[in-house]
Design an enzyme around this catalytic site. Sequence first.
Site, PDB file in Angstrom:
ATOM      1  CG  PHE A  18      39.881  36.479  27.841  1.00 31.16           C
ATOM      2  CD1 PHE A  18      38.598  36.155  27.402  1.00 31.16           C
ATOM      3  CD2 PHE A  18      40.013  37.361  28.920  1.00 31.16           C
ATOM      4  CE1 PHE A  18      37.473  36.709  28.013  1.00 31.16           C
ATOM      5  CE2 PHE A  18      38.898  37.908  29.537  1.00 31.16           C
ATOM      6  CZ  PHE A  18      37.633  37.592  29.079  1.00 31.16           C
ATOM      7  CB  ILE A  19      41.213  40.799  26.017  1.00 28.41           C
ATOM      8  CG1 ILE A  19      40.808  40.546  27.477  1.00 28.41           C
ATOM      9  CG2 ILE A  19      40.700  42.162  25.555  1.00 28.41           C
ATOM     10  CD1 ILE A  19      41.481  41.465  28.494  1.00 28.41           C
ATOM     11  CB  ALA A  35      55.961  45.375  38.893  1.00 29.87           C
ATOM     12  CB  SER A  36      55.819  43.134  34.070  1.00 33.95           C
ATOM     13  OG  SER A  36      54.563  42.495  34.047  1.00 33.95           O
ATOM     14  CE  LYS A  37      49.457  45.117  30.781  1.00 29.70           C
ATOM     15  NZ  LYS A  37      49.396  44.843  29.313  1.00 29.70           N
ATOM     16  NE  ARG A  64      41.289  41.321  42.008  1.00 31.81           N
ATOM     17  CZ  ARG A  64      41.854  41.532  43.194  1.00 31.81           C
ATOM     18  NH1 ARG A  64      41.275  42.324  44.081  1.00 31.81           N
ATOM     19  NH2 ARG A  64      43.011  40.965  43.505  1.00 31.81           N
ATOM     20  CB  THR A  86      45.890  45.949  33.951  1.00 25.80           C
ATOM     21  OG1 THR A  86      45.195  45.512  35.118  1.00 25.80           O
ATOM     22  CG2 THR A  86      47.378  46.043  34.302  1.00 25.80           C
ATOM     23  CG  ASP A  87      41.911  47.346  37.524  1.00 22.90           C
ATOM     24  OD1 ASP A  87      42.619  46.369  37.213  1.00 22.90           O
ATOM     25  OD2 ASP A  87      40.852  47.229  38.180  1.00 22.90           O
ATOM     26  CD  GLU A  88      45.528  42.870  38.332  1.00 23.17           C
ATOM     27  OE1 GLU A  88      46.543  42.407  38.859  1.00 23.17           O
ATOM     28  OE2 GLU A  88      44.633  42.169  37.813  1.00 23.17           O
ATOM     29  CE1 TYR A 122      49.341  41.225  33.725  1.00 25.43           C
ATOM     30  CE2 TYR A 122      48.031  42.026  35.573  1.00 25.43           C
ATOM     31  CZ  TYR A 122      48.215  41.875  34.211  1.00 25.43           C
ATOM     32  OH  TYR A 122      47.276  42.374  33.332  1.00 25.43           O
ATOM     33  CB  ILE A 149      55.715  41.669  20.932  1.00 25.44           C
ATOM     34  CG1 ILE A 149      55.762  41.172  22.391  1.00 25.44           C
ATOM     35  CG2 ILE A 149      54.343  41.471  20.318  1.00 25.44           C
ATOM     36  CD1 ILE A 149      55.000  42.059  23.354  1.00 25.44           C
TER      37      ILE A 149
HETATM   38  P1  NAD Z   1      45.828  36.207  27.670  1.00 23.73           P
HETATM   39  O1  NAD Z   1      46.899  35.611  28.518  1.00 23.73           O
HETATM   40  O2  NAD Z   1      44.550  35.471  27.507  1.00 23.73           O
HETATM   41  O3  NAD Z   1      46.394  36.499  26.210  1.00 23.73           O
HETATM   42  C1  NAD Z   1      47.680  37.011  25.991  1.00 23.73           C
HETATM   43  C2  NAD Z   1      48.069  36.732  24.539  1.00 23.73           C
HETATM   44  O4  NAD Z   1      49.363  37.327  24.296  1.00 23.73           O
HETATM   45  C3  NAD Z   1      48.196  35.235  24.207  1.00 23.73           C
HETATM   46  O5  NAD Z   1      47.540  34.950  22.993  1.00 23.73           O
HETATM   47  C4  NAD Z   1      49.695  35.031  24.080  1.00 23.73           C
HETATM   48  O6  NAD Z   1      50.050  33.980  23.190  1.00 23.73           O
HETATM   49  C5  NAD Z   1      50.166  36.391  23.577  1.00 23.73           C
HETATM   50  N1  NAD Z   1      51.567  36.646  23.888  1.00 23.73           N
HETATM   51  C6  NAD Z   1      52.178  36.512  25.102  1.00 23.73           C
HETATM   52  N2  NAD Z   1      53.488  36.804  24.993  1.00 23.73           N
HETATM   53  C7  NAD Z   1      53.711  37.166  23.689  1.00 23.73           C
HETATM   54  C8  NAD Z   1      54.854  37.592  22.966  1.00 23.73           C
HETATM   55  N3  NAD Z   1      56.048  37.705  23.562  1.00 23.73           N
HETATM   56  N4  NAD Z   1      54.720  37.890  21.661  1.00 23.73           N
HETATM   57  C9  NAD Z   1      53.514  37.763  21.039  1.00 23.73           C
HETATM   58  N5  NAD Z   1      52.397  37.345  21.668  1.00 23.73           N
HETATM   59  C10 NAD Z   1      52.496  37.063  22.988  1.00 23.73           C
HETATM   60  O7  NAD Z   1      45.578  37.658  28.275  1.00 23.73           O
HETATM   61  P2  NAD Z   1      44.244  38.544  28.278  1.00 23.73           P
HETATM   62  O8  NAD Z   1      43.509  38.307  29.533  1.00 23.73           O
HETATM   63  O9  NAD Z   1      43.557  38.403  26.979  1.00 23.73           O
HETATM   64  O10 NAD Z   1      44.880  40.019  28.389  1.00 23.73           O
HETATM   65  C11 NAD Z   1      45.171  40.773  27.208  1.00 23.73           C
HETATM   66  C12 NAD Z   1      45.707  42.126  27.607  1.00 23.73           C
HETATM   67  O11 NAD Z   1      44.754  42.831  28.389  1.00 23.73           O
HETATM   68  C13 NAD Z   1      46.973  42.050  28.470  1.00 23.73           C
HETATM   69  O12 NAD Z   1      47.828  43.083  28.078  1.00 23.73           O
HETATM   70  C14 NAD Z   1      46.462  42.266  29.882  1.00 23.73           C
HETATM   71  O13 NAD Z   1      47.462  42.840  30.713  1.00 23.73           O
HETATM   72  C15 NAD Z   1      45.332  43.243  29.611  1.00 23.73           C
HETATM   73  N6  NAD Z   1      44.247  43.232  30.613  1.00 23.73           N
HETATM   74  C16 NAD Z   1      43.640  42.066  30.959  1.00 23.73           C
HETATM   75  C17 NAD Z   1      42.587  42.081  31.861  1.00 23.73           C
HETATM   76  C18 NAD Z   1      41.855  40.801  32.235  1.00 23.73           C
HETATM   77  O14 NAD Z   1      40.966  40.841  33.084  1.00 23.73           O
HETATM   78  N7  NAD Z   1      42.154  39.660  31.613  1.00 23.73           N
HETATM   79  C19 NAD Z   1      42.175  43.285  32.428  1.00 23.73           C
HETATM   80  C20 NAD Z   1      42.824  44.479  32.053  1.00 23.73           C
HETATM   81  C21 NAD Z   1      43.858  44.435  31.135  1.00 23.73           C
HETATM   82  P1  TYD Z   2      42.234  36.434  38.900  1.00 27.86           P
HETATM   83  O1  TYD Z   2      41.148  35.941  38.008  1.00 27.86           O
HETATM   84  O2  TYD Z   2      43.493  35.654  38.991  1.00 27.86           O
HETATM   85  O3  TYD Z   2      42.507  37.949  38.484  1.00 27.86           O
HETATM   86  P2  TYD Z   2      43.392  39.103  39.223  1.00 27.86           P
HETATM   87  O4  TYD Z   2      44.315  38.466  40.174  1.00 27.86           O
HETATM   88  O5  TYD Z   2      44.124  39.701  38.057  1.00 27.86           O
HETATM   89  O6  TYD Z   2      42.410  40.035  39.847  1.00 27.86           O
HETATM   90  O7  TYD Z   2      41.657  36.542  40.385  1.00 27.86           O
HETATM   91  C1  TYD Z   2      40.503  37.313  40.668  1.00 27.86           C
HETATM   92  C2  TYD Z   2      40.272  37.243  42.160  1.00 27.86           C
HETATM   93  O8  TYD Z   2      39.946  35.884  42.515  1.00 27.86           O
HETATM   94  C3  TYD Z   2      41.507  37.599  42.969  1.00 27.86           C
HETATM   95  O9  TYD Z   2      41.125  38.355  44.122  1.00 27.86           O
HETATM   96  C4  TYD Z   2      42.082  36.266  43.387  1.00 27.86           C
HETATM   97  C5  TYD Z   2      40.857  35.369  43.501  1.00 27.86           C
HETATM   98  N1  TYD Z   2      41.110  33.943  43.161  1.00 27.86           N
HETATM   99  C6  TYD Z   2      40.699  32.931  44.064  1.00 27.86           C
HETATM  100  O10 TYD Z   2      40.136  33.199  45.148  1.00 27.86           O
HETATM  101  N2  TYD Z   2      40.942  31.633  43.710  1.00 27.86           N
HETATM  102  C7  TYD Z   2      41.564  31.290  42.543  1.00 27.86           C
HETATM  103  O11 TYD Z   2      41.780  30.082  42.283  1.00 27.86           O
HETATM  104  C8  TYD Z   2      41.971  32.344  41.639  1.00 27.86           C
HETATM  105  C9  TYD Z   2      42.658  32.018  40.339  1.00 27.86           C
HETATM  106  C10 TYD Z   2      41.709  33.647  41.997  1.00 27.86           C
END
Ligand code: NAD
Ligand code: TYD
Length: 348
Positions: A11-12, A163-165, A225, A133-135, A161, A60
Amino acid sequence: MHILLTGGAGFIGSNFVHLLLKLRPTYRITNLDVLTYSGNLENLRGLEKDPRYTFVKGDITDEKTVMPLIESCDAIVHMAAESHVDRSILDSRPFVMTNVIGTQTLLDAARRAQSKNGGGAWMKNNRFVYVSTDEVYGSLPLENPELKFKETTPLETNSPYSASKAGGDLLARAYHHTFHMDVVTTRCSNNFGPFQFPEKVIPLFVTNLIEGKQVPLYGDGKNVRDWIHVDDHCEGVLTALEKGKAGEVYNFGGNNERSNLELTHEILRLMGKGHDSIKPVADRPGHDRRYAIDCTKALRELNWKPTRSAWPQALADTINWYKNNEAWWRSVKSGAYRDYYTKQYGGR
Ligand code: NAD
Ligand code: TYD
Protein backbone atom coordinates in the site's frame (compact mmCIF):
# COMPACT_ATOMS: atom_id res chain seq x y z
CA MET A 1 19.81 9.45 -6.73
CA HIS A 2 19.05 5.73 -6.93
CA ILE A 3 16.81 4.46 -4.11
CA LEU A 4 16.40 0.85 -3.03
CA LEU A 5 12.83 0.64 -1.74
CA THR A 6 11.71 -2.49 0.11
CA GLY A 7 8.01 -3.42 0.12
CA GLY A 8 7.21 -1.18 -2.85
CA ALA A 9 4.36 -3.42 -4.06
CA GLY A 10 2.36 -2.84 -0.87
CA PHE A 11 0.00 0.00 0.00
CA ILE A 12 2.42 2.70 1.16
CA GLY A 13 5.32 1.44 -0.97
CA SER A 14 3.40 1.65 -4.25
CA ASN A 15 2.09 5.12 -3.39
CA PHE A 16 5.68 6.10 -2.57
CA VAL A 17 6.88 4.89 -5.99
CA HIS A 18 4.18 6.89 -7.82
CA LEU A 19 4.81 10.04 -5.75
CA LEU A 20 8.59 9.84 -5.98
CA LEU A 21 8.65 9.47 -9.77
CA LYS A 22 6.33 12.49 -10.00
CA LEU A 23 8.13 14.74 -7.49
CA ARG A 24 11.71 13.70 -8.35
CA PRO A 25 11.73 12.94 -12.08
CA THR A 26 15.51 12.38 -12.14
CA TYR A 27 15.54 9.75 -9.37
CA ARG A 28 15.71 6.00 -10.00
CA ILE A 29 14.01 3.43 -7.85
CA THR A 30 14.54 -0.30 -7.40
CA ASN A 31 11.64 -2.02 -5.68
CA LEU A 32 12.55 -5.19 -3.73
CA ASP A 33 9.40 -7.06 -2.74
CA VAL A 34 8.69 -10.75 -2.14
CA LEU A 35 4.97 -10.29 -2.97
CA THR A 36 3.22 -11.64 0.11
CA TYR A 37 -0.62 -11.57 0.19
CA SER A 38 -0.47 -7.74 0.45
CA GLY A 39 2.09 -7.14 -2.30
CA ASN A 40 0.41 -6.52 -5.64
CA LEU A 41 2.09 -5.54 -8.90
CA GLU A 42 -1.27 -4.20 -10.11
CA ASN A 43 -0.54 -1.21 -7.81
CA LEU A 44 2.39 -0.36 -10.10
CA ARG A 45 0.77 -1.05 -13.43
CA GLY A 46 2.11 1.18 -16.21
CA LEU A 47 5.60 1.52 -14.73
CA GLU A 48 6.99 -1.66 -16.32
CA LYS A 49 8.51 0.28 -19.22
CA ASP A 50 9.66 3.30 -17.19
CA PRO A 51 13.50 3.26 -17.34
CA ARG A 52 13.62 4.88 -13.88
CA TYR A 53 11.86 1.93 -12.22
CA THR A 54 13.01 -1.68 -11.67
CA PHE A 55 11.20 -4.46 -9.85
CA VAL A 56 13.09 -7.30 -8.13
CA LYS A 57 11.13 -10.15 -6.56
CA GLY A 58 12.99 -11.21 -3.45
CA ASP A 59 12.99 -11.57 0.30
CA ILE A 60 14.64 -9.03 2.60
CA THR A 61 15.73 -11.86 4.90
CA ASP A 62 17.96 -13.21 2.10
CA GLU A 63 21.37 -11.57 2.37
CA LYS A 64 22.50 -12.80 -1.08
CA THR A 65 19.57 -10.97 -2.66
CA VAL A 66 19.93 -7.71 -0.76
CA MET A 67 23.71 -7.18 -0.87
CA PRO A 68 24.15 -6.49 -4.62
CA LEU A 69 21.03 -4.32 -4.64
CA ILE A 70 22.40 -2.20 -1.80
CA GLU A 71 25.78 -1.89 -3.50
CA SER A 72 24.17 -0.46 -6.62
CA CYS A 73 22.02 2.17 -4.87
CA ASP A 74 22.55 5.48 -3.03
CA ALA A 75 19.95 5.11 -0.28
CA ILE A 76 17.61 2.55 1.25
CA VAL A 77 13.99 3.25 2.15
CA HIS A 78 12.89 0.20 4.13
CA MET A 79 9.12 -0.31 4.18
CA ALA A 80 8.74 -4.07 3.68
CA ALA A 81 6.84 -5.57 6.58
CA GLU A 82 4.07 -7.77 7.82
CA SER A 83 1.72 -4.93 8.62
CA HIS A 84 -1.57 -6.06 10.14
CA VAL A 85 -2.15 -6.26 13.90
CA ASP A 86 -4.96 -8.84 13.62
CA ARG A 87 -2.76 -11.23 11.64
CA SER A 88 0.05 -10.82 14.18
CA ILE A 89 -2.37 -12.00 16.88
CA LEU A 90 -3.15 -15.14 14.85
CA ASP A 91 0.50 -15.91 14.04
CA SER A 92 3.41 -13.70 15.09
CA ARG A 93 6.20 -15.70 13.43
CA PRO A 94 6.16 -14.06 9.96
CA PHE A 95 6.20 -10.71 11.78
CA VAL A 96 9.40 -11.57 13.62
CA MET A 97 10.95 -13.03 10.48
CA THR A 98 10.32 -10.03 8.22
CA ASN A 99 10.11 -7.10 10.63
CA VAL A 100 13.01 -8.10 12.89
CA ILE A 101 15.23 -10.56 10.97
CA GLY A 102 14.54 -8.84 7.63
CA THR A 103 15.46 -5.44 9.07
CA GLN A 104 18.59 -6.89 10.72
CA THR A 105 19.58 -8.50 7.40
CA LEU A 106 19.24 -5.19 5.55
CA LEU A 107 21.06 -3.18 8.22
CA ASP A 108 23.90 -5.65 8.40
CA ALA A 109 24.25 -5.89 4.63
CA ALA A 110 24.29 -2.07 4.47
CA ARG A 111 27.01 -2.02 7.14
CA ARG A 112 29.22 -4.38 5.17
CA ALA A 113 28.41 -3.20 1.62
CA GLN A 114 30.94 -1.45 -0.60
CA SER A 115 29.98 1.57 -2.69
CA LYS A 116 29.90 1.36 -6.46
CA ASN A 117 32.85 3.10 -8.21
CA GLY A 118 35.29 1.92 -5.51
CA GLY A 119 34.06 4.57 -3.08
CA GLY A 120 34.75 2.51 0.10
CA ALA A 121 32.17 1.54 2.67
CA TRP A 122 28.59 2.08 1.42
CA MET A 123 27.42 3.41 4.79
CA LYS A 124 30.04 6.20 4.76
CA ASN A 125 28.08 8.19 2.18
CA ASN A 126 24.62 6.70 2.05
CA ARG A 127 21.46 6.81 4.15
CA PHE A 128 19.13 4.10 5.49
CA VAL A 129 15.54 5.19 6.24
CA TYR A 130 13.58 2.84 8.49
CA VAL A 131 9.82 3.30 8.13
CA SER A 132 8.46 2.54 11.58
CA THR A 133 5.06 3.21 13.12
CA ASP A 134 3.47 5.19 15.95
CA GLU A 135 2.28 1.83 17.32
CA VAL A 136 5.74 1.32 18.88
CA TYR A 137 4.75 3.92 21.52
CA GLY A 138 1.90 1.78 22.82
CA SER A 139 -1.43 3.25 23.85
CA LEU A 140 -2.69 6.58 25.24
CA PRO A 141 -5.63 6.88 27.64
CA LEU A 142 -8.86 8.39 26.31
CA GLU A 143 -9.14 10.43 29.50
CA ASN A 144 -6.12 12.66 28.70
CA PRO A 145 -6.73 14.11 25.22
CA GLU A 146 -3.81 16.52 25.66
CA LEU A 147 -1.29 13.61 25.64
CA LYS A 148 0.38 12.81 22.32
CA PHE A 149 3.29 10.64 21.26
CA LYS A 150 6.56 12.55 20.93
CA GLU A 151 9.77 11.12 19.47
CA THR A 152 11.04 10.89 23.05
CA THR A 153 8.05 8.86 24.31
CA PRO A 154 9.31 5.45 25.52
CA LEU A 155 8.51 2.45 23.33
CA GLU A 156 5.83 0.32 25.05
CA THR A 157 4.54 -2.13 22.48
CA ASN A 158 1.34 -4.10 23.05
CA SER A 159 0.73 -6.21 19.93
CA PRO A 160 3.05 -8.74 18.27
CA TYR A 161 2.99 -6.43 15.22
CA SER A 162 4.16 -3.37 17.15
CA ALA A 163 6.68 -5.43 19.10
CA SER A 164 8.23 -6.68 15.85
CA LYS A 165 8.29 -3.15 14.38
CA ALA A 166 9.95 -1.89 17.58
CA GLY A 167 12.54 -4.67 17.18
CA GLY A 168 13.46 -3.24 13.77
CA ASP A 169 13.26 0.32 15.10
CA LEU A 170 15.68 -0.43 17.97
CA LEU A 171 18.06 -2.29 15.66
CA ALA A 172 18.10 0.74 13.34
CA ARG A 173 18.94 2.93 16.35
CA ALA A 174 21.66 0.49 17.46
CA TYR A 175 23.29 0.42 14.00
CA HIS A 176 23.54 4.21 14.07
CA HIS A 177 24.91 4.26 17.60
CA THR A 178 27.35 1.34 17.29
CA PHE A 179 28.49 1.54 13.67
CA HIS A 180 27.80 5.27 12.98
CA MET A 181 25.53 4.26 10.15
CA ASP A 182 23.46 7.13 8.69
CA VAL A 183 20.04 5.91 9.82
CA VAL A 184 16.85 8.00 9.97
CA THR A 185 13.65 6.55 11.46
CA THR A 186 10.09 7.69 10.73
CA ARG A 187 7.07 6.86 12.90
CA CYS A 188 3.72 7.53 11.30
CA SER A 189 0.10 7.19 12.35
CA ASN A 190 -2.68 5.26 10.51
CA ASN A 191 -2.62 5.80 6.74
CA PHE A 192 -5.55 5.82 4.31
CA GLY A 193 -5.74 6.18 0.54
CA PRO A 194 -5.67 4.15 -2.70
CA PHE A 195 -4.32 0.57 -2.90
CA GLN A 196 -4.72 -0.22 0.81
CA PHE A 197 -5.28 -3.91 1.40
CA PRO A 198 -8.95 -4.38 2.43
CA GLU A 199 -8.10 -5.95 5.78
CA LYS A 200 -7.38 -2.50 7.27
CA VAL A 201 -10.45 -0.77 8.60
CA ILE A 202 -11.15 1.93 5.97
CA PRO A 203 -10.92 -0.18 2.79
CA LEU A 204 -12.58 -3.12 4.60
CA PHE A 205 -15.58 -1.01 5.62
CA VAL A 206 -15.87 0.82 2.29
CA THR A 207 -15.69 -2.35 0.17
CA ASN A 208 -18.05 -4.24 2.52
CA LEU A 209 -20.60 -1.44 2.11
CA ILE A 210 -20.24 -1.47 -1.70
CA GLU A 211 -20.88 -5.24 -1.50
CA GLY A 212 -24.00 -4.64 0.60
CA LYS A 213 -22.43 -6.20 3.71
CA GLN A 214 -22.21 -4.91 7.27
CA VAL A 215 -19.05 -3.48 8.84
CA PRO A 216 -17.54 -5.28 11.87
CA LEU A 217 -16.85 -2.65 14.55
CA TYR A 218 -14.61 -3.91 17.35
CA GLY A 219 -15.63 -3.50 20.99
CA ASP A 220 -17.23 -0.20 22.03
CA GLY A 221 -15.89 1.66 18.97
CA LYS A 222 -14.25 4.30 21.18
CA ASN A 223 -10.65 3.50 20.18
CA VAL A 224 -9.01 6.52 18.55
CA ARG A 225 -6.65 6.68 15.59
CA ASP A 226 -4.98 9.70 13.95
CA TRP A 227 -5.68 9.34 10.21
CA ILE A 228 -3.15 10.59 7.65
CA HIS A 229 -3.39 10.44 3.87
CA VAL A 230 -0.76 8.10 2.43
CA ASP A 231 0.67 10.88 0.21
CA ASP A 232 1.38 13.02 3.29
CA HIS A 233 3.21 10.07 4.86
CA CYS A 234 5.17 9.39 1.66
CA GLU A 235 6.21 13.04 1.41
CA GLY A 236 7.33 12.82 5.02
CA VAL A 237 9.51 9.80 4.27
CA LEU A 238 11.01 11.58 1.24
CA THR A 239 11.71 14.70 3.35
CA ALA A 240 13.31 12.57 6.07
CA LEU A 241 15.51 10.96 3.40
CA GLU A 242 16.56 14.30 1.96
CA LYS A 243 16.63 16.61 4.99
CA GLY A 244 16.57 14.44 8.13
CA LYS A 245 19.52 14.28 10.51
CA ALA A 246 21.39 11.01 10.95
CA GLY A 247 20.28 9.11 14.05
CA GLU A 248 17.05 11.10 14.42
CA VAL A 249 13.45 9.94 14.63
CA TYR A 250 10.58 11.90 13.02
CA ASN A 251 6.90 11.49 13.83
CA PHE A 252 4.28 12.02 11.12
CA GLY A 253 0.55 12.32 11.77
CA GLY A 254 -2.51 13.82 10.13
CA ASN A 255 -3.76 16.00 13.02
CA ASN A 256 -6.93 14.05 12.39
CA GLU A 257 -7.97 12.06 15.45
CA ARG A 258 -11.25 10.11 15.26
CA SER A 259 -12.81 7.35 17.28
CA ASN A 260 -13.69 4.26 15.26
CA LEU A 261 -17.34 5.09 15.82
CA GLU A 262 -16.84 8.60 14.36
CA LEU A 263 -14.92 7.12 11.44
CA THR A 264 -17.67 4.58 10.80
CA HIS A 265 -20.45 7.19 10.96
CA GLU A 266 -18.53 9.40 8.53
CA ILE A 267 -18.08 6.54 6.06
CA LEU A 268 -21.77 5.59 6.37
CA ARG A 269 -22.81 9.21 5.79
CA LEU A 270 -20.56 9.64 2.75
CA MET A 271 -21.83 6.36 1.29
CA GLY A 272 -25.51 7.01 2.04
CA LYS A 273 -25.86 4.03 4.39
CA GLY A 274 -27.71 3.70 7.72
CA HIS A 275 -26.48 2.70 11.16
CA ASP A 276 -28.00 -0.75 10.70
CA SER A 277 -24.92 -1.46 8.55
CA ILE A 278 -22.81 -1.58 11.73
CA LYS A 279 -22.20 -5.03 13.17
CA PRO A 280 -20.74 -4.78 16.69
CA VAL A 281 -18.24 -7.62 17.17
CA ALA A 282 -15.93 -8.83 19.93
CA ASP A 283 -12.99 -6.54 20.62
CA ARG A 284 -9.47 -7.23 19.36
CA PRO A 285 -7.33 -8.76 22.15
CA GLY A 286 -4.98 -6.14 23.61
CA HIS A 287 -6.60 -3.41 21.47
CA ASP A 288 -4.64 -0.13 21.86
CA ARG A 289 -7.05 2.59 23.00
CA ARG A 290 -5.68 5.75 21.42
CA TYR A 291 -2.87 6.82 19.12
CA ALA A 292 -2.12 10.53 18.76
CA ILE A 293 0.94 12.05 17.17
CA ASP A 294 2.84 15.21 17.99
CA CYS A 295 4.59 16.02 14.71
CA THR A 296 5.97 19.46 15.63
CA LYS A 297 9.55 18.18 15.20
CA ALA A 298 8.91 17.29 11.53
CA LEU A 299 7.27 20.68 11.05
CA ARG A 300 10.18 22.50 12.68
CA GLU A 301 13.15 20.52 11.34
CA LEU A 302 11.89 19.18 7.99
CA ASN A 303 9.38 21.89 7.13
CA TRP A 304 6.85 19.07 6.62
CA LYS A 305 3.15 19.25 7.34
CA PRO A 306 0.15 17.16 6.31
CA THR A 307 -1.65 18.93 3.47
CA ARG A 308 -3.87 16.19 2.03
CA SER A 309 -5.35 14.53 5.12
CA ALA A 310 -8.25 16.86 5.99
CA TRP A 311 -11.70 15.28 6.21
CA PRO A 312 -14.31 14.94 4.86
CA GLN A 313 -12.73 15.63 1.45
CA ALA A 314 -9.75 13.26 1.74
CA LEU A 315 -11.99 10.47 3.03
CA ALA A 316 -14.59 11.08 0.31
CA ASP A 317 -11.84 10.96 -2.37
CA THR A 318 -10.58 7.67 -0.94
CA ILE A 319 -14.09 6.17 -0.91
CA ASN A 320 -14.46 7.24 -4.55
CA TRP A 321 -11.17 5.56 -5.42
CA TYR A 322 -12.53 2.22 -4.12
CA LYS A 323 -15.83 2.82 -5.94
CA ASN A 324 -13.92 3.46 -9.18
CA ASN A 325 -11.47 0.56 -8.78
CA GLU A 326 -13.74 -2.36 -8.00
CA ALA A 327 -11.76 -4.79 -10.15
CA TRP A 328 -8.66 -4.11 -8.02
CA TRP A 329 -10.22 -4.87 -4.63
CA ARG A 330 -12.56 -7.61 -5.84
CA SER A 331 -9.58 -9.62 -7.10
CA VAL A 332 -7.67 -8.91 -3.87
CA LYS A 333 -10.68 -9.88 -1.72
CA SER A 334 -11.17 -13.18 -3.52
CA GLY A 335 -7.62 -14.49 -2.92
CA ALA A 336 -5.49 -14.94 0.21
CA TYR A 337 -7.77 -12.54 2.00
CA ARG A 338 -10.65 -14.99 1.92
CA ASP A 339 -8.59 -17.71 3.61
CA TYR A 340 -7.65 -15.27 6.36
CA TYR A 341 -11.19 -14.10 6.99
CA THR A 342 -12.50 -17.65 6.99
CA LYS A 343 -9.89 -18.52 9.60
CA GLN A 344 -10.57 -15.48 11.76
CA TYR A 345 -14.28 -14.87 11.44
CA GLY A 346 -15.78 -17.84 9.67
CA GLY A 347 -16.07 -15.75 6.50
CA ARG A 348 -18.09 -12.71 7.51
P1 NAD B 1 1.52 -3.64 3.22
O1 NAD B 1 1.23 -4.89 3.97
O2 NAD B 1 0.47 -3.07 2.34
O3 NAD B 1 2.83 -3.83 2.33
C1 NAD B 1 3.95 -4.53 2.78
C2 NAD B 1 4.80 -4.93 1.57
O4 NAD B 1 5.99 -5.58 2.05
C3 NAD B 1 4.10 -5.92 0.63
O5 NAD B 1 4.25 -5.51 -0.71
C4 NAD B 1 4.83 -7.23 0.89
O6 NAD B 1 4.84 -8.10 -0.23
C5 NAD B 1 6.22 -6.75 1.27
N1 NAD B 1 6.95 -7.72 2.08
C6 NAD B 1 6.51 -8.34 3.20
N2 NAD B 1 7.44 -9.20 3.65
C7 NAD B 1 8.53 -9.09 2.82
C8 NAD B 1 9.81 -9.69 2.77
N3 NAD B 1 10.17 -10.60 3.69
N4 NAD B 1 10.66 -9.34 1.80
C9 NAD B 1 10.29 -8.43 0.85
N5 NAD B 1 9.08 -7.83 0.83
C10 NAD B 1 8.21 -8.15 1.82
O7 NAD B 1 1.97 -2.59 4.33
P2 NAD B 1 1.83 -0.99 4.34
O8 NAD B 1 0.59 -0.62 5.04
O9 NAD B 1 2.11 -0.47 2.99
O10 NAD B 1 3.05 -0.61 5.32
C11 NAD B 1 4.34 -0.32 4.79
C12 NAD B 1 5.26 0.06 5.93
O11 NAD B 1 4.77 1.21 6.61
C13 NAD B 1 5.40 -1.03 6.99
O12 NAD B 1 6.73 -1.06 7.42
C14 NAD B 1 4.47 -0.57 8.10
O13 NAD B 1 4.90 -1.06 9.37
C15 NAD B 1 4.65 0.93 7.99
N6 NAD B 1 3.51 1.73 8.48
C16 NAD B 1 2.25 1.49 8.03
C17 NAD B 1 1.20 2.28 8.46
C18 NAD B 1 -0.21 2.06 7.93
O14 NAD B 1 -1.13 2.75 8.38
N7 NAD B 1 -0.43 1.16 6.97
C19 NAD B 1 1.43 3.31 9.37
C20 NAD B 1 2.75 3.54 9.82
C21 NAD B 1 3.78 2.75 9.36
P1 TYD C 1 -6.54 -1.25 11.49
O1 TYD C 1 -6.92 -0.64 10.19
O2 TYD C 1 -6.42 -2.72 11.58
O3 TYD C 1 -5.20 -0.52 11.95
P2 TYD C 1 -4.41 -0.56 13.38
O4 TYD C 1 -4.86 -1.72 14.14
O5 TYD C 1 -2.99 -0.71 12.92
O6 TYD C 1 -4.68 0.76 14.03
O7 TYD C 1 -7.61 -0.80 12.59
C1 TYD C 1 -7.89 0.57 12.83
C2 TYD C 1 -8.89 0.63 13.96
O8 TYD C 1 -10.13 0.04 13.51
C3 TYD C 1 -8.47 -0.18 15.18
O9 TYD C 1 -8.83 0.53 16.37
C4 TYD C 1 -9.25 -1.46 15.07
C5 TYD C 1 -10.53 -1.05 14.36
N1 TYD C 1 -11.11 -2.10 13.48
C6 TYD C 1 -12.48 -2.43 13.63
O10 TYD C 1 -13.22 -1.88 14.47
N2 TYD C 1 -12.98 -3.40 12.79
C7 TYD C 1 -12.22 -4.04 11.86
O11 TYD C 1 -12.73 -4.93 11.14
C8 TYD C 1 -10.82 -3.67 11.74
C9 TYD C 1 -9.94 -4.35 10.72
C10 TYD C 1 -10.33 -2.69 12.57
